[in-house]
Design an enzyme around this catalytic site. Structure first.
Site, PDB file in Angstrom:
ATOM      1  N   SER A   1       0.872  -1.167   0.000  1.00 46.43           N
ATOM      2  CA  SER A   1       0.000   0.000   0.000  1.00 46.43           C
ATOM      3  C   SER A   1       0.903   1.209   0.000  1.00 46.43           C
ATOM      4  O   SER A   1       2.065   1.117   0.417  1.00 46.43           O
ATOM      5  CB  SER A   1      -0.886  -0.004   1.258  1.00 46.43           C
ATOM      6  OG  SER A   1      -1.454   1.275   1.489  1.00 46.43           O
TER       7      SER A   1
ATOM      8  N   TYR B   1      -1.248  -0.850  10.658  1.00 45.80           N
ATOM      9  CA  TYR B   1      -1.395  -1.176   9.238  1.00 45.80           C
ATOM     10  C   TYR B   1      -0.156  -0.733   8.469  1.00 45.80           C
ATOM     11  O   TYR B   1       0.370  -1.486   7.630  1.00 45.80           O
ATOM     12  CB  TYR B   1      -2.647  -0.513   8.677  1.00 45.80           C
ATOM     13  CG  TYR B   1      -2.889  -0.800   7.214  1.00 45.80           C
ATOM     14  CD1 TYR B   1      -3.362  -2.043   6.798  1.00 45.80           C
ATOM     15  CD2 TYR B   1      -2.645   0.171   6.244  1.00 45.80           C
ATOM     16  CE1 TYR B   1      -3.582  -2.315   5.451  1.00 45.80           C
ATOM     17  CE2 TYR B   1      -2.864  -0.092   4.902  1.00 45.80           C
ATOM     18  CZ  TYR B   1      -3.336  -1.333   4.509  1.00 45.80           C
ATOM     19  OH  TYR B   1      -3.545  -1.601   3.179  1.00 45.80           O
TER      20      TYR B   1
END
Length: 278
Positions: free
Chosen positions: A136, A150
């Site tokens: 990401s 995350y």
């Protein structure tokens, strides 16, 4: 049976994984795709002679070994692996419990590692193979309040992909870490995005970002998942694919901004950096 490459895609029942699987099947590739339930895959994709839906949990090493073995048995091999399974975990570092943090690492880090361990003997035996690990932009840029765990999982994906590339290059095996920006998928909807079980109101920036990911961003993401799927197919067609691939104009822009900041900090602190040598 098609002579095109065989793809193995995890987390394929929704989002980018599902879009990719549909694109691959449309182009005639042989595709094995995993989800925690085969029913969800079949309902979304349907039946096709070049499609192998597999019920597998990336966190369970035995489950993944069986899925890899079934794919090799069915299609006589695997050429491309896409580690896509995972989920977003929101919550500041103080808020998230050890259980919440470890659960995110299990899915986002140890899951793809299970896949890599299971497929590498096959790739080594044939001296070829390509592994695409979906990270990401949050795996390159950590400045998102309330996304720390995350961030850490996706930074880890980037780190072990770099190591894998260095370890396996001489074996004829390539690896790419993909950093997507915001794509118009269901990633921000219930089931793919988890919030802290015990939020703390003092973290105003994190709460505002929580609100934005519920109210403002869904439906307004700039990325087209169909074009993302095409980009992944193009990567797999390259003789020498890149180690790092930033996907989406937003990811590209944010990466450039961080690189400029790093270069500035390197230059500003060069004397102090070099002062620590003997």
């Amino acid at each position: 049976m098609s002579t095109k490459k065989v793809w193995f895609v995890t987390g394929a029942s929704k989002g980018l994984g599902l879009t990719l699987v549909k694109r691959l099947l449309k182009e005639g590739f042989n595709v094995a795709a995993t989800s925690r339930t085969v029913k969800s895959l079949k309902s979304e994709v349907g039946n096709a002679s070049n499609f192998l839906p597999l019920e597998a949990d990336v966190v369970n090493e035995t489950s993944i070994k069986n899925a890899i073995a079934k794919t090799v048995e069915t299609f006589d091999g695997i050429d491309v692996v896409v580690n896509n399974a995972g989920y977003g975990q929101l919550g500041t570092l103080e808020e998230l419990s050890d259980k919440e943090a470890r659960r995110n690492f299990d899915a986002n880090v140890f899951g793809p590692l299970n896949v890599i361990r299971s497929v590498m003997p096959h790739f080594r035996a044939k001296n070829s193979g390509y592994i695409i690990n979906i990270s990401s932009i949050a795996g390159f840029l950590g400045g998102f309040p309330g996304w720390g765990i995350y961030n850490a999982t996706k930074f880890a994906v980037a780190g072990f992909t770099e190591a894998l590339s260095a370890e396996a290059r001489s074996l004829g095996i390539h690896a790419t870490v993909v950093y997507p920006g915001y794509f118009k998928t269901n990633f921000l909807l219930k089931g793919s995005l988890h919030f802290a079980e015990n939020p703390i109101a003092d973290y105003k920036e994190a709460r505002e970002l929580d609100r934005a990911h519920i109210e403002d961003i869904p439906g307004n993401q700039p990325g087209d998942p169909e074009k993302a799927a095409l980009a992944l197919v193009q990567l797999a067609g390259m003789e020498n694919p890149p180690l790092h691939f930033f996907m989406g104009s937003d990811a590209y822009g944010m990466a450039n901004n961080k690189i400029e900041l790093l270069q500035k900090e390197l230059s500003t602190n060069e004397a102090l950096s070099r002062s620590t040598d003997f």
